[in-house]
Every structure is written in structure tokens, then in C-alpha cells.
Design a protein around this motif. Structure first.
Motif, PDB file in Angstrom:
ATOM      1  N   GLY A  56      47.955  42.392  37.533  1.00  0.00           N
ATOM      2  CA  GLY A  56      47.892  42.979  38.862  1.00  0.00           C
ATOM      3  C   GLY A  56      46.597  42.888  39.605  1.00  0.00           C
ATOM      4  N   LEU A  57      45.533  42.880  39.238  1.00  0.00           N
ATOM      5  CA  LEU A  57      44.321  42.547  39.982  1.00  0.00           C
ATOM      6  C   LEU A  57      44.346  41.254  40.770  1.00  0.00           C
ATOM      7  CD1 LEU A  57      41.486  43.803  40.483  1.00  0.00           C
ATOM      8  CD2 LEU A  57      40.683  42.347  38.876  1.00  0.00           C
ATOM      9  N   THR A  58      44.790  40.107  40.211  1.00  0.00           N
ATOM     10  CA  THR A  58      44.667  38.952  40.971  1.00  0.00           C
ATOM     11  C   THR A  58      45.951  38.893  41.810  1.00  0.00           C
ATOM     12  OG1 THR A  58      45.846  37.732  39.034  1.00  0.00           O
ATOM     13  CG2 THR A  58      43.671  37.371  39.300  1.00  0.00           C
ATOM     14  N   ALA A  59      47.073  39.703  41.433  1.00  0.00           N
ATOM     15  CA  ALA A  59      48.190  39.819  42.337  1.00  0.00           C
ATOM     16  C   ALA A  59      47.716  40.444  43.660  1.00  0.00           C
ATOM     17  CB  ALA A  59      49.237  40.347  41.619  1.00  0.00           C
ATOM     18  N   THR A  60      47.081  41.563  43.512  1.00  0.00           N
ATOM     19  CA  THR A  60      46.585  42.183  44.434  1.00  0.00           C
ATOM     20  C   THR A  60      45.850  41.405  45.801  1.00  0.00           C
ATOM     21  OG1 THR A  60      46.348  44.299  43.352  1.00  0.00           O
ATOM     22  CG2 THR A  60      44.986  44.030  45.456  1.00  0.00           C
ATOM     23  N   LEU A  61      45.100  40.454  45.312  1.00  0.00           N
ATOM     24  CA  LEU A  61      44.414  39.633  46.217  1.00  0.00           C
ATOM     25  C   LEU A  61      45.186  38.576  47.015  1.00  0.00           C
ATOM     26  CD1 LEU A  61      40.983  38.737  44.102  1.00  0.00           C
ATOM     27  CD2 LEU A  61      41.291  40.235  46.109  1.00  0.00           C
ATOM     28  N   VAL A  62      46.134  38.099  46.177  1.00  0.00           N
ATOM     29  CA  VAL A  62      47.104  36.830  46.579  1.00  0.00           C
ATOM     30  C   VAL A  62      48.161  37.567  47.542  1.00  0.00           C
ATOM     31  CG1 VAL A  62      48.894  35.298  45.893  1.00  0.00           C
ATOM     32  CG2 VAL A  62      46.977  35.582  44.628  1.00  0.00           C
ATOM     33  N   HIS A  63      48.742  38.730  47.194  1.00  0.00           N
ATOM     34  CA  HIS A  63      49.713  39.554  47.882  1.00  0.00           C
ATOM     35  C   HIS A  63      49.096  39.841  49.153  1.00  0.00           C
ATOM     36  CE1 HIS A  63      53.128  42.038  48.467  1.00  0.00           C
ATOM     37  NE2 HIS A  63      52.524  42.652  49.348  1.00  0.00           N
ATOM     38  N   VAL A  64      47.810  40.395  49.372  1.00  0.00           N
ATOM     39  CA  VAL A  64      47.475  40.639  50.822  1.00  0.00           C
ATOM     40  C   VAL A  64      46.915  39.384  51.493  1.00  0.00           C
ATOM     41  CG1 VAL A  64      45.296  41.713  51.581  1.00  0.00           C
ATOM     42  CG2 VAL A  64      46.201  42.738  49.805  1.00  0.00           C
ATOM     43  N   ILE A  65      46.655  38.285  50.936  1.00  0.00           N
ATOM     44  CA  ILE A  65      46.407  37.242  51.652  1.00  0.00           C
ATOM     45  C   ILE A  65      47.536  36.608  52.215  1.00  0.00           C
ATOM     46  CG2 ILE A  65      45.632  34.823  51.427  1.00  0.00           C
ATOM     47  CD1 ILE A  65      43.676  35.727  49.420  1.00  0.00           C
ATOM     48  N   LEU A  66      48.675  36.604  51.514  1.00  0.00           N
ATOM     49  CA  LEU A  66      50.038  36.284  51.919  1.00  0.00           C
ATOM     50  C   LEU A  66      50.668  36.965  52.890  1.00  0.00           C
ATOM     51  CD1 LEU A  66      51.220  34.701  48.452  1.00  0.00           C
ATOM     52  CD2 LEU A  66      50.214  33.252  50.439  1.00  0.00           C
ATOM     53  N   LEU A  83      45.986  34.467  35.742  1.00  0.00           N
ATOM     54  CA  LEU A  83      47.065  33.262  36.197  1.00  0.00           C
ATOM     55  C   LEU A  83      48.292  34.033  36.793  1.00  0.00           C
ATOM     56  CD1 LEU A  83      47.200  30.351  36.843  1.00  0.00           C
ATOM     57  CD2 LEU A  83      48.199  29.746  34.786  1.00  0.00           C
ATOM     58  N   ALA A  84      48.988  34.557  35.965  1.00  0.00           N
ATOM     59  CA  ALA A  84      50.513  35.195  36.313  1.00  0.00           C
ATOM     60  C   ALA A  84      50.292  35.946  37.540  1.00  0.00           C
ATOM     61  CB  ALA A  84      50.954  36.142  34.995  1.00  0.00           C
ATOM     62  N   GLY A  85      49.347  36.688  37.668  1.00  0.00           N
ATOM     63  CA  GLY A  85      48.975  37.588  39.067  1.00  0.00           C
ATOM     64  C   GLY A  85      48.888  36.470  40.142  1.00  0.00           C
ATOM     65  N   VAL A  86      48.362  35.358  40.018  1.00  0.00           N
ATOM     66  CA  VAL A  86      48.233  34.380  41.050  1.00  0.00           C
ATOM     67  C   VAL A  86      49.649  33.835  41.376  1.00  0.00           C
ATOM     68  CG1 VAL A  86      47.220  32.373  41.803  1.00  0.00           C
ATOM     69  CG2 VAL A  86      45.986  33.985  40.581  1.00  0.00           C
ATOM     70  N   PHE A 103      57.350  34.147  44.833  1.00  0.00           N
ATOM     71  CA  PHE A 103      58.408  35.122  45.461  1.00  0.00           C
ATOM     72  C   PHE A 103      58.075  34.999  47.051  1.00  0.00           C
ATOM     73  CE2 PHE A 103      59.389  36.775  41.794  1.00  0.00           C
ATOM     74  CZ  PHE A 103      60.691  37.519  41.892  1.00  0.00           C
ATOM     75  N   TRP A 104      57.101  34.907  47.640  1.00  0.00           N
ATOM     76  CA  TRP A 104      56.526  34.760  48.864  1.00  0.00           C
ATOM     77  C   TRP A 104      57.178  33.277  49.608  1.00  0.00           C
ATOM     78  CZ3 TRP A 104      53.518  31.082  51.644  1.00  0.00           C
ATOM     79  CH2 TRP A 104      53.179  31.311  53.084  1.00  0.00           C
ATOM     80  N   LEU A 105      57.012  32.266  48.884  1.00  0.00           N
ATOM     81  CA  LEU A 105      57.507  31.066  49.055  1.00  0.00           C
ATOM     82  C   LEU A 105      59.100  31.063  49.302  1.00  0.00           C
ATOM     83  CD1 LEU A 105      55.559  28.473  47.033  1.00  0.00           C
ATOM     84  CD2 LEU A 105      55.686  28.805  49.667  1.00  0.00           C
TER      85      LEU A 105
END
Length: 715
Positions: free
Chosen positions: A355-365, A584-587, A593-595
Motif C-alpha cells: 500500500g505504501l509504494t502503491a501510494t507513491l506510484v498511483h499519485v505519480i501516474l 514490489l507488488a505495490g509498484v 492497471f494504469w496502462l
């Protein structure tokens, strides 16, 4: 902008103009805010003569700050805790303010050349908003209080009260200074024939006050009706799946405090609740049963859900056996044996990392272009109508925030070094982590009403940097996590104040003073309970079982005393290394899903998958239990989906009032029950619906299901 807060202001002042002194021809503007929610909710006009810095405002604001700080800290240590929210105080302070405007004397006083009056006119919306602001930034109890409790109860290290006070104050107030640094970036119906909102609020709150005597005292079992388990109560696997202290399949909670605790079902947007539901089902009903029944990490040696720590053979892990002055004794650890936890606890850490790394990646994308655009807009000083109206009020000088940051940072350094909480360099790193995550976490919270926490990554990081130190671990976690939380809370209030045309300097003073008072009351309340309630934070101390504090202590042992190298690394028998793949899963998951949404733009559901919320859904288990999620989501389906879609007029008028009224009723009832009965040692007679008297060491298991082990369930 917090939807609940806006709705309360809109609800309360639906027909009220901006004040008796307002001249619409003087301030009328042709334009309005480009944000629809702001346009339809808030006025694009202002009356600078409207009273705001008044005796009424300070009296009611400080009164409610004291009440909320005491009550919420008191309820925090109980078995099922609940918070009195901003909405409750906003609604109740309105008639109090109107009453004061009617009875206070109107004559002016001359104090050192400054003329003022106890009653400068009708009670204004700005006074009302400032009262709510003083309360809103303190509804959550001070996180650092748990460190004080941990030291007093578990470590038997009774530091002076002043040490705890400085720790609590600096962790809470430092975020205010950071809010000042980001504030410029962030700011950029007829009642006829229907029940009044105040009457509705009082009726619902009164009804809940009366009702809560059942689950709160007379009939606690109705709060966790594990009806499937009752078919064969002695069937251990069935209890693990369907009991309230297991996975909670089919459990019905007729206790608003438990059902609303995690989800806030009447307030959280439905799309966010759907993401929570998916994450909850994925972890609780798929991953955990698979791990348990395949005996992953020897899962069957331990309860299916608990924050209690164990030895390899399933006996309780005696932490003092491996600690010397709260620091790990490596030889003792090797002799005593490695630490183990149940698979649910371990898996939620892995999902939390994701969830932590997903937060960073989601916000960037998803928000990267918007962030860049707002940054450019802020630098270009583009202003909407609200910003132009705020020009009449002097801004808070940057040096006020700068000085506050210097003072709080210096006090933080003194606190950590003088009272040996953690080394000075740890404090610097903790502040850096808090600052880095302010924007990503703030964006997720603004969209979903769910806040990804930094508690997992902070305790994990310091566990590698400073292994073996339990108190240093939780102190680092508190500074890294709560400074971030407080910065976002204060910034949110500043933004609301901007839209409500509240002069910035009075906002600064109201927030700062209320925060300081709240910290002192939080700490004093917790210390008082520890000193006066026998067996507090144990099952024998029911209802003061301290779910959150017990989990806080277990985390301090896992990531602090033992350390991640011995838990999820490869040292001294560590076996939980796979949970680190969560990073890694969070990244990857948000990226995939964005792609996919870019490739298939017509598949609309792809746009609503919010991985930070989905992955962080189970981060509060333990200490909280699955039935709290399932019952909260069921209520969310009724209110946030069905009623909003098919009874919109009722929903828009009464939904948020209902949530606030139920919170107020439960909180008031819980306090009255304690001070009227339980504080004197009284309790309701033992019977089937109140079995705690039969087995006080297992007060958490009131569902009449047999789990095979009672140690640690629900902790």
C-alpha cells in the motif's frame, strides 16, 4: 476539502446570509471558484466586519476542545473505541453560541486601549467555524500517548510527566509548522414541512444514547452475534472462520461503535468503500484462510487472528526474557528462541508495504500532471475569487511558521536526547520521511477519505537502522508518521478557513492553542486511567483493554526489539521474508492497471480501482477485527449507495447528521455508563448476554464460540 465538514456548514447555514453588516453591492464579484463543490457550497462574497475573534468563540472553542480531548482519549482505551467528531461539536455549539448572543451583556470594555465587547452582535458563521476548527484538529488522540503508556505498563520505565508532555506536544505541533510551508500550494433548500436538522440530530443522538446501554452494559453479546458459530459452538475451525474473534464470516454487530469504527460508512465515498471491500475480501477471506489451512509459517500453532507474539511451539512470547533495559539481548534471544506471529498479522504487514509504494506510484501516474500544473499556478500567483477576498486580512508571516518549526524541532531534539528516546540523527530522518510523503498521502486522503499510514514504513526503516531498541523504534515511528498526519490535518483546516474567509492570523492562534491544550488533556487522561483502573490494558481490565496500545506494543517488539532482520530478513531464524515482496507488488499493480486504462479507455471500472486504498484496507487488523469491516461496509452499501442513489433528498439532508448523531449518542452513553456505574466497581449481573463475569480473563470473547485458545484474541 472534507465533505463532511462542508456539509455541516452548508446544512447549518442553508438559509443564513453572511451577516447583518454585509452590503452585497460592496463585494459582489462576477466570477466564482472553478471547483464545482466550492461553487455550490460556499459564497463568493465576504463581510470583513463580521465578528470572529470574540469572547464567545474562545469560550466555546476552548470548552469543546477540553471536552473532546478528554472524552476521545477516555474512549480510545476502551474495548470498542469511538470518536466524537467535528460535526457533533459544530451542531451543538450553534445553539450555545446563539444563546450566549442573547444573554451576554453588550456594553464595551476598554482593555489597554483596545475596545471589546462580550457580545458584539448576532452569533456569526465565522465564530462557529473557528469553534469547529479548534475541535477538528484535535479529534484524534495524540499518538505519542501510546509511548507513555507502553513505558509505564510494559517497560516499567516511569519517566517524568514533563518528558511525556514534551514528546506529545512536539509530535502533534510540529506538523502545524509544516502545514504553513505547504499552505500556499494547497490553497489555490426550504425547510417547510420537514423536521429541522437540529431536532433530527437530538432525536437520533438521544435514541442512540438510550440504545447503547444494551451493547455497552446490559447485553454486550448483541454487539457480536456470531450466529453461525452457535450451530456447533465447540467446533474450533468453525469458530476461527465465523467467530467475532476469528474471520467474522456472518457476524452481525448491533453496536454502532464497532460497526462504524473502521470504515466511517456514512461519510466515506462509495467507490472508496468498494475498493476497501475488494482488499478486505482478498486478504481476509482468501489469503488468510489459504495461509492458515496450508499451515504457512506454522500458522496452526497460533490463533488465526491476534497481535500477541509467540514462540515456535505456540506458547506466548515472553518479551522481557530477551530484553535488557528495553534493548535486545542477542545471546538471550538466541537462547530463548525466535519470535513468531500469526499469518494474518504477517500478511497484513506485507499488504501494508504494498500500500505504501502503491501510494507513491498511483499519485505519480494519476495526479502527476495536476501536481505540476498546481505548482506552476501557485508560483504564478493565479487567484480565484476566494483568494482575492482574503487579501483584506493580513496573512500569517512565514517567519511565524518558521519560528514554530524551529522551536518544536529544538524541543523534539531535547526530548529525544535528554530523556533517551532515540538518537538525534533519527529525529532528522523521521522529519524527512514525514515531509516527503505529505503530498502523496494528502492527495489519496482528499479523494477517498482514507489515509495511508506511514507507521509501517517508519518502524520498518528504523528497525534496520537501529535494531534492538523498542522505545527508539516507536518514537521514530511517531515523529515520522504523526508529524505527517498533523501537517495534513492543519493544512486541511487552513484550506477550509480560506474558503470560509477566516482571517489567517486568528486561524493560526486558534489551531495552535487548542492543539497544546488537547495534548495536555490527552496525556493527563491516559495517566489518570492507568493510575486508577486496575489491570488496565489487559483482558482483566475490561472495558479498558487497549486494543490499539497492545498492538502498538507488539509492533515495538517485532520491528524495534527483535528488528526486521530477525523477522523478515535472513538472520537468526527469520521466516517472514516473503512479506517484503509487498514493496514490489505495490509498484507493479497500479502501473499495470494504469496502462490498461490507457489502452482500454472505455472500460470505465478500471479508472475506479484505487490501489492505495485497496491495499491499505486491512492495515488496521489487528487490533481491529474483520466483523468491524464487514458490518461497516454493509452500512455503507445502504447509506452511501442505496440511499444516495434512490433517496437523494433524504441523504443530502440527513446522512451526515445521522453519522454525527450516532457518534454523539454512543460517546455520551459510554462516558455516562462509566462514571455512573463502572468507576464505582459496578457492573451488570452476569448472564448469557453478559458472560464476562464468568471468565473475566476472556472478556474479549463474548460471542460464545470456542477457539481452542483464549490467549490474545482481539489484542
Amino acid at each position: 476539502m472534507d465533505k463532511e465538514e462542508i456539509d455541516v456548514e452548508k446544512t447549518t447555514y442553508a438559509d443564513e446570509k453572511l451577516g447583518d453588516h454585509f452590503d452585497p453591492t460592496e463585494h459582489l464579484q462576477e466570477d466564482d471558484s472553478p471547483i464545482e463543490e466550492v461553487r455550490v457550497t460556499l459564497s463568493n462574497m465576504d463581510d470583513p466586519q463580521m465578528p470572529y475573534n470574540t469572547f464567545r468563540m474562545w469560550t466555546l472553542g476552548l470548552f469543546w476542545t477540553c471536552v473532546i480531548s478528554f472524552v476521545n482519549q477516555f474512549l480510545y482505551l476502551r474495548q470498542a473505541n469511538i470518536q466524537i467528531t467535528y460535526s457533533v461539536c459544530a451542531l451543538l455549539s450553534l445553539p450555545m453560541g446563539i444563546f450566549m448572543a442573547k444573554v451576554l451583556p453588550t456594553r464595551q470594555f476598554n482593555i489597554f486601549g483596545y475596545k471589546c465587547s462580550l457580545n458584539p452582535g448576532p452569533f456569526s458563521i465565522k465564530e462557529h467555524f473557528l469553534i469547529g476548527t479548534m475541535v477538528n484538529c484535535n479529534t484524534s488522540t495524540a499518538y505519542a500517548v501510546d509511548i507513555v503508556i507502553l513505558q509505564k505498563l510494559y517497560c516499567h520505565d516511569d519517566k517524568p510527566f514533563v518528558a511525556g508532555m514534551f514528546l506529545v506536544l512536539t509530535t502533534q505541533v510540529a506538523g502545524f509548522a509544516l502545514a504553513g510551508a505547504i499552505r500556499r500550494f494547497l490553497l489555490g433548500e426550504d425547510d417547510h414541512g420537514r423536521m429541522s436538522r437540529m431536532r433530527y440530530f437530538l432525536l437520533v443522538a438521544g435514541g442512540m444514547f438510550c440504545y447503547y446501554w444494551l451493547p455497552g452494559l446490559i447485553f454486550p453479546t448483541m454487539g457480536t452475534i456470531a450466529w453461525i458459530c452457535w450451530i456447533t459452538p465447540n467446533n474450533i475451525p468453525l469458530a476461527q472462520m465465523t467467530g467475532s474473534n476469528g474471520l467474522g464470516v456472518g457476524v452481525i454487530a448491533l453496536d454502532w461503535a464497532a460497526a462504524s469504527l473502521i470504515i466511517a460508512p456514512l461519510v466515506t465515498p462509495w467507490f472508496a468503500q468498494v475498493n476497501i471491500l475488494i482488499g478486505f475480501v482478498l486478504v481476509t477471506y482468501i489469503m488468510v484462510p489459504w495461509a492458515y489451512f496450508t499451515n504457512l509459517w506454522d500458522s496452526k500453532n497460533y490463533p488465526i487472528l491476534t497481535a500477541v507474539l509467540f514462540k515456535v511451539n505456540g506458547s506466548a512470547y515472553n518479551q522481557p526474557m530477551v530484553l535488557r533495559d528495553d534493548i535486545l539481548d542477542e545471546e538471550a534471544y538466541l537462547s530463548y528462541g525466535p519470535l513468531r506471529m500469526d499469518s494474518f498479522f504477517a500478511l497484513t504487514y506485507g499488504v501494508g508495504f504494498a500500500g505504501l509504494t502503491a501510494t507513491l506510484v498511483h499519485v505519480i501516474l494519476h495526479n502527476g500532471p495536476e501536481i505540476v500544473a498546481r505548482w506552476k499556478s501557485a508560483r504564478a500567483e493565479n487567484e480565484d475569487i476566494h483568494s482575492r477576498l482574503m487579501r483584506v486580512y493580513p496573512e500569517v508571516p512565514d517567519w511565524w511558521y518558521g519560528l514554530l518549526f524551529v522551536i518544536t524541532f529544538a524541543l523534539s531534539m531535547i526530548t529525544c536526547v535528554v530523556w533517551d528516546y532515540m538518537p538525534w540523527w533519527c529525529l532528522i530522518i523521521a522529519f524527512i520521511i514525514a515531509i516527503i510523503f505529505i503530498l502523496p498521502v494528502g492527495i489519496v486522503q482528499a479523494v477517498t477519505n482514507q489515509q495511508p499510514g506511514l507507521n509501517i514504513i517508519t518502524e520498518y526503516a528504523i528497525g534496520y537502522m537501529l535494531p534492538g531498541h523498542a522505545i527508539a523504534n516507536v518514537t521514530f515511528k511517531t515523529y515520522g508518521y504523526i508529524v505527517n498526519v498533523q501537517a495534513l490535518q492543519f493544512a486541511s483546516d487552513l484550506k477550509l478557513g480560506h474558503y470560509m474567509k477566516i482571517p489567517p492570523r486568528i486561524m493560526f492562534m486558534a489551531q495552535l492553542i487548542s492543539a497544546i491544550i488537547s495534548c495536555i488533556i490527552n496525556l493527563g487522561t491516559a495517566v489518570w486511567l492507568i493510575d486508577t483502573q486496575p489491570h488496565v490494558c489487559t483482558q482483566q481490565g475490561y472495558p479498558f483493554t487497549c486494543r490499539n496500545t497492545n498492538t502498538f506494543y507488539s509492533a515495538s517488539v517485532i520491528w524495534g526489539a527483535i528488528g526486521p532482520a530477525r523477522v523478515s530478513g535472513s538472520k537468526d531464524g527469520a521466516i517472514y521474508g516473503p512479506v517484503q515482496w509487498g514493496f514490489l507488488a505495490g509498484v507493479l499493480l497500479p502501473l499495470v492497471f494504469w496502462l490498461a486504462s490507457r489502452k482500454w479507455p472505455n472500460v470505465t471500472w478500471l479508472k475506479y480501482v484505487h490501489w492505495p486504498v485497496l491495499l491499505a484496507a486491512t492495515s488496521n487488523m489487528p487490533p481491529y477485527l474483520p466483523y468491524m469491516y464487514s458490518n461497516g461496509l454493509f452500512l455503507g452499501f445502504i447509506f452511501a449507495f442505496l440511499l444516495r442513489r434512490h433517496r437523494y433528498n433524504w441523504w443530502s439532508r440527513y446522512n451526515y447528521l445521522t453519522s454525527a448523531a450516532l457518534d454523539a449518542g454512543v460517546a455520551t452513553s459510554g462516558v455516562v455508563i462509566f462514571f455512573a456505574i463502572q468507576v464505582w466497581g459496578g457492573n451488570f449481573p452476569t448472564w448469557w448476554g453478559n458472560p464476562s463475569g464468568i471468565n473475566p480473563t476472556n472478556a474479549d470473547a463474548m460471542d460464545h464460540c470456542y477457539y481452542g485458545q483464549t490467549n490474545g484474541f482481539g489484542q
